[in-house]
Design a protein around this motif. Structure first.
Motif, PDB file in Angstrom:
ATOM      1  N   VAL A 103      -3.037 -49.844   9.758  1.00 36.27           N
ATOM      2  CA  VAL A 103      -2.004 -50.831   9.456  1.00 36.27           C
ATOM      3  C   VAL A 103      -1.813 -50.979   7.953  1.00 36.27           C
ATOM      4  CG1 VAL A 103      -1.336 -53.263   9.668  1.00 36.27           C
ATOM      5  CG2 VAL A 103      -2.403 -52.081  11.608  1.00 36.27           C
ATOM      6  N   ARG A 114       9.654 -49.558   6.831  1.00 37.13           N
ATOM      7  CA  ARG A 114       9.340 -50.006   8.196  1.00 37.13           C
ATOM      8  C   ARG A 114      10.330 -51.044   8.698  1.00 37.13           C
ATOM      9  NH1 ARG A 114       3.466 -51.928   9.405  1.00 37.13           N
ATOM     10  NH2 ARG A 114       4.402 -51.933  11.474  1.00 37.13           N
ATOM     11  N   GLN A 145      -2.847 -47.693  17.195  1.00 43.49           N
ATOM     12  CA  GLN A 145      -2.257 -48.271  15.987  1.00 43.49           C
ATOM     13  C   GLN A 145      -1.353 -47.264  15.287  1.00 43.49           C
ATOM     14  OE1 GLN A 145      -5.718 -49.532  13.771  1.00 43.49           O
ATOM     15  NE2 GLN A 145      -5.569 -51.645  14.558  1.00 43.49           N
ATOM     16  N   SER A 184       2.368 -48.128  14.277  1.00 45.48           N
ATOM     17  CA  SER A 184       2.620 -48.498  12.876  1.00 45.48           C
ATOM     18  C   SER A 184       3.150 -47.376  12.003  1.00 45.48           C
ATOM     19  CB  SER A 184       1.326 -49.044  12.250  1.00 45.48           C
ATOM     20  OG  SER A 184       0.833 -50.141  12.978  1.00 45.48           O
ATOM     21  N   SER A 211       0.160 -48.092   6.724  1.00 44.93           N
ATOM     22  CA  SER A 211       1.574 -48.170   7.119  1.00 44.93           C
ATOM     23  C   SER A 211       2.356 -49.163   6.276  1.00 44.93           C
ATOM     24  CB  SER A 211       1.686 -48.558   8.599  1.00 44.93           C
ATOM     25  OG  SER A 211       1.298 -49.907   8.808  1.00 44.93           O
TER      26      SER A 211
END
Length: 585
Positions: free
Chosen positions: A548, A427, A485, A489, A551
């Motif tokens: 989240v 990420r 989300q 994410s 992710s």
């Protein structure tokens, strides 16, 4: 023109790569055709649009060659053209003092043909030496005939035949014809191939090295390599340097001038309020240069140092702030000085300049992408994309307005298409830009050997279109929902899955995605994003984990990718089985 068509030491002719030929064509088209320096004429009867375009590119090649050889503008190169019907084998004639250049250009990948290409060129040169000007009936030639006759017949005149082409080399029999003619008539010959043209065009995209003469007070210098000089420099001299060269002064710095930040305002205030103490308060600046010429003695309090290839690698904020306080031509600048160190990098090793930059910038935290920006692959990529008029920005602090792609775009695109899920599912782009990491080596290692700007920029365009689509999806969803989300994410997994499924961006030598490809990609984004959404929501419900949290877990991302792959394989097997059943029936 600053570019040179001189063959470097240990030069070996080779065939142009397809991408290099495309880069030459893009550069010539941008600089000569799009600007109408070479007008779009009707051409000969029966010519197609493509034939007219190739003819214009051939003229552009001749004009560019003249501009490089004779260090003149591209407009003057175009003015030298005599190409057209009945040109008697000569495309351009340029008179440079006592030297008369006769140029023939062939814009084709095949090797020059002895009878079709070389013989007419030699015959045209022979006619010119023999005064047979009646055989040159092209209007562009006849308009300049008096000038050309006078130059060729002048005492001490020298003729240089220039044959420029995109192939590897002139073949033996054709070359022999040229060499025999030159030996017979005391004419010289230049063979310029596609390699030299490509190198010259790349050199045009590199900024001219900064040259300066710097006056240092209380100065000393070393004589052993790598040479170092140090002393005090007047702030008005630094301001003048900045006004002359701008952000180019910091090309090899970790970061450029960041503008009027809080810290830089403090530097300005210090210079204005207590100029006599500025040298005491400031850490000083570090310059590197390719060549450093010191005064003959360092015993004098003041010495003048000549530098070539100058760059300020520490102190960009100081110099930028000084220039803000002292505008160009200020009659009463503050009487202040700064400690300066100048380090010569010539023959000090390939990494010496970068090592100096890094070690001289340890007083403040430096983001990883700043070190990645020092990788020479980025400048090579910038130069090649610039041939297509694509602006690539990779240095922190650089103006990004009008940029087509950034270092972060490139890193994300490389990760998106990486075969390693660990890269694709990362990420934080900062982790990808850590030059000490295995991820950076995997992603940037291959392009350091061959940047392949066309393939890479297509990947970047795919990444950018995916990002824009996901942003649009996110805005269209209800705030504070799992779907919202998800679009925020789970982007690395979405990009990874799209890259594995779409055919867009692959197997093409073209730089830009076509409208058809963009339409296909839009459908692929919608289809594969929906697949990732279904799998992610199901996984979240089955495992009681929020979006989240998923992710942030590389393990969860790998699991979801595995589920997507298994589902795709199962759907493929089902489709194949159904097809077999249909065939049996």
């Amino acid at each position: 023109m600053s570019a040179s068509l001189t063959r470097p030491a240990n030069w070996k002719a080779r065939t142009l790569k397809i991408q290099e030929r495309a880069q030459i064509e893009a550069a010539l088209e941008r600089r000569f055709l799009a600007t109408h320096l070479i007008p779009d004429e009707q051409g000969r009867p029966g010519w197609t649009d493509e034939a007219r375009r190739k003819n214009r590119l051939s003229k552009a090649l001749a004009a560019y060659t003249v501009s490089c050889l004779c260090s003149v503008s591209e407009q003057e190169g175009v003015s030298s053209l005599v190409d057209g019907e009945e040109d008697n084998g000569i495309d351009a004639i340029y008179v440079d003092g006592e030297v008369v250049y006769l140029v023939q250009a062939k814009y084709k990948p095949a090797k020059p043909d002895r009878d079709e290409d070389i013989h007419p060129f030699v015959q045209g040169a022979r006619d010119m030496l023999d005064g047979e000007y009646g055989r040159f009936r092209n209007p562009l030639f006849t308009a300049r005939q008096a000038e050309i006759e006078a130059a060729v017949s002048a005492p001490g005149a020298t003729l240089v035949l220039v044959f420029v082409h995109l192939s590897e080399a002139v073949e033996y029999h054709a070359l022999t014809l040229l060499e025999d003619f030159c030996a017979e008539t005391d004419v010289s010959f230049r063979d310029i191939n596609g390699q030299l043209i490509h190198a010259a065009l790349l050199a045009d995209e590199s900024p001219e090295p900064i040259r300066a003469v710097l006056t240092l007070e209380h100065q000393r210098h070393t004589t052993a390599a790598p040479k170092v000089a140090f002393g005090l420099i007047r702030v008005r001299d630094l301001a003048e340097l900045y006004h002359d060269h701008g952000a180019r002064l910091f090309d090899q710095n970790i970061r450029s001038f960041l503008g009027r930040t809080a810290l830089n305002r403090e530097i300005e205030a210090s210079l204005r309020s207590k100029p006599e103490l500025f040298v005491h308060y400031n850490n000083g600046i570090t310059m590197i240069c390719q060549r450093l010429t010191a005064p003959k003695t360092s015993r004098r309090l003041e010495g003048r140092y000549s530098v070539q290839g100058l760059s300020i690698v520490n102190g960009a904020q100081t110099v930028g702030s000084i220039a803000h306080v002292i505008p160009r031509g200020d009659p009463n600048p503050p009487d202040a000085r700064v400690l300066v160190t100048i380090i010569e990098t010539h023959d000090a090793g390939d990494t010496f300049a970068v090592d100096v930059t890094r070690t001289r910038n340890t007083q403040n935290p430096i983001p990883e992408e700043a070190f990645a920006a020092q990788d020479s692959v980025n400048e090579r990529l910038r130069e090649r994309l610039a041939l297509y008029d694509v602006r690539y920005v990779y240095k922190p602090g650089q103006d990004r307005q009008g940029a087509h792609c950034t270092l972060e775009d490139v890193a994300n695109a490389l990760a998106m298409f990486s075969a390693d899920p660990a890269d694709a599912l990362t990420r934080n782009v900062t982790k990808l830009l850590d030059v000490r990491s295995a991820a950076y080596a995997r992603l940037f290692g291959p392009i350091s050997r061959d940047p392949e700007p066309e393939r890479l920029y297509r990947m970047v365009q795919v990444f950018q279109q995916v990002e824009q689509a996901l942003t649009d999806y996110q805005r269209a969803t209800v705030p504070k929902t799992r779907e919202r989300q998800f679009y925020s994410s789970m982007r690395p997994l979405i990009r990874c899955w799209i890259a594995r499924r779409t055919e867009v961006g692959r197997n093409s030598q073209l730089l830009l995605l076509s409208e058809a490809e963009r339409a296909t990609l839009s459908r692929d984004i919608e289809t594969y994003t929906a697949q990732v959404l279904r799998v992610t929501l199901a996984f979240s419900e089955a495992n009681g984990r929020g979006i989240v949290a998923i992710s942030n877990s590389l393990a969860d991302g790998g699991t979801l990718l595995g589920i997507l792959i298994d589902a795709h394989r199962e759907a493929y097997r089902t489709a194949q089985a159904a097809q077999v059943s249909v065939n049996i029936l």
